[in-house]
Design a protein around this motif. Structure first.
Motif, mmCIF file in Angstrom:
data_model
loop_
_atom_site.group_PDB
_atom_site.id
_atom_site.type_symbol
_atom_site.label_atom_id
_atom_site.label_comp_id
_atom_site.label_asym_id
_atom_site.label_seq_id
_atom_site.Cartn_x
_atom_site.Cartn_y
_atom_site.Cartn_z
ATOM 1 N N GLU A 196 -1.902 8.415 -2.219
ATOM 2 C CA GLU A 196 -1.777 7.721 -0.939
ATOM 3 C C GLU A 196 -2.990 6.822 -0.714
ATOM 4 O OE1 GLU A 196 -1.179 10.446 2.244
ATOM 5 O OE2 GLU A 196 0.850 11.022 1.619
ATOM 6 N N GLY A 197 -2.716 5.645 -0.173
ATOM 7 C CA GLY A 197 -3.785 4.698 0.127
ATOM 8 C C GLY A 197 -3.997 3.656 -0.949
ATOM 9 N N GLU A 198 -3.445 3.856 -2.129
ATOM 10 C CA GLU A 198 -3.625 2.886 -3.212
ATOM 11 C C GLU A 198 -2.823 1.617 -2.954
ATOM 12 O OE1 GLU A 198 -3.245 4.065 -7.262
ATOM 13 O OE2 GLU A 198 -4.086 6.068 -6.921
ATOM 14 N N GLU A 199 -3.379 0.506 -3.351
ATOM 15 C CA GLU A 199 -2.684 -0.768 -3.307
ATOM 16 C C GLU A 199 -1.997 -0.995 -4.654
ATOM 17 O OE1 GLU A 199 -2.352 -2.847 -0.807
ATOM 18 O OE2 GLU A 199 -3.740 -1.909 0.626
ATOM 19 N N THR A 253 4.498 -2.962 3.291
ATOM 20 C CA THR A 253 4.428 -4.359 2.870
ATOM 21 C C THR A 253 4.288 -5.263 4.089
ATOM 22 O OG1 THR A 253 6.769 -4.986 3.025
ATOM 23 C CG2 THR A 253 6.109 -3.695 1.094
ATOM 24 N N ALA A 311 1.614 4.150 1.499
ATOM 25 C CA ALA A 311 1.266 4.715 2.799
ATOM 26 C C ALA A 311 1.570 6.212 2.884
ATOM 27 C CB ALA A 311 2.017 3.979 3.907
ATOM 28 N N ARG A 353 0.842 -1.196 0.000
ATOM 29 C CA ARG A 353 0.000 0.000 0.000
ATOM 30 C C ARG A 353 0.878 1.247 0.000
ATOM 31 N NH1 ARG A 353 -1.881 3.196 4.181
ATOM 32 N NH2 ARG A 353 -0.959 1.722 5.661
#
Length: 233
Positions: free
Chosen positions: A173-176, A149, A119, A117
């Motif tokens: 931010e926040g995307e996988e 991770t 972060a 992700r």
């Protein structure tokens, strides 16, 4: 295989970020040709180089949990212990840092070194020293990421260089993200630093050529790796 399919397989696609630059170069080339064939040929060469600079070839990323792949095409210019940029708030103690230097002939689309992700994303303005210099990590314009991770956080920093004047980010931010997925681009020569957590096994050496999304930089799964005995020369 058709001729069109063969061409598509031979010539890599161009990233959309390059379309305006290629269009401008092509128009200027046409204008220059009206004035001088000699200078028009030189301008045509520059247009072709611009298209090649923004090429975005497909990559085959190794699929195994714990692998760290190169985020950039280029050469492993430095492996050292260093404190990550303060704006990332990643660590107050030195971590293993692997730097990949891109010259103006390398592919400049950057790819996620790990699966995880996003972060944190932290941009910091700066100057434009030669990206191959060690102090470029501190003084140059940069855009930093923390990928969270299962093995801990990994820092990844895009650094603008002497010619590079624009860092482009594709994610939020926040995307996988999966390892090898595109997360950004740096225009015209630059560098990417990777900061690895303690216990990571290093798989590359200085001077080695790296391919974004394919070259294995390190391995989380093999704990107690080379970094625990690494010494700065």
């Amino acid at each position: 295989m058709s001729i069109l399919a063969s061409i598509r397989k031979t010539i890599p696609p161009v990233h959309r970020e390059g379309y305006p630059f290629i269009a401008i170069a092509a128009v200027l080339t046409l204008v220059i040709f009206l004035v001088s064939t000699f200078w028009g040929m030189l301008a045509l060469g520059l247009t072709v180089w611009t298209a090649l600079f923004f090429r975005d070839p497909q990559r085959v990323t190794p699929i195994r949990e714990g692998l760290v792949v190169s985020p950039a095409d280029g050469v492993i210019s430095q492996i050292t212990l260093a404190i990550p940029p303060r704006e990332l708030d990643l660590s107050d103690t030195p971590l293993l840092r692997v730097s990949v230097f891109m010259n103006v002939f390398n592919v400049h689309v950057n790819r996620a070194p790990v699966t995880g992700r996003v972060a944190r994303i932290a941009y910091k303005p700066g100057i434009f020293l030669n990206a191959d210099l060690d102090k470029a990590s501190e003084d140059n314009e940069r855009n930093g990421f923390i990928f969270q991770t299962a093995f801990g956080p990994v820092g990844c920093v895009q650094i603008a260089g002497l010619i590079a004047r624009r860092i482009v980010c594709f994610v939020r931010e926040g995307e996988e993200m999966g390892a090898g997925e595109r997360f950004g681009l740096i225009r015209f020569g630059s560098r990417v630093d990777i900061y690895l957590p303690p216990g990571t096994r290093l798989l590359v050496a200085e001077g080695q050529l790296a391919t974004a999304g394919e070259t294995m930089i390190a391995d989380f799964a093999a704990q107690g790796g080379r970094d625990t005995a690494y010494r700065v020369s």
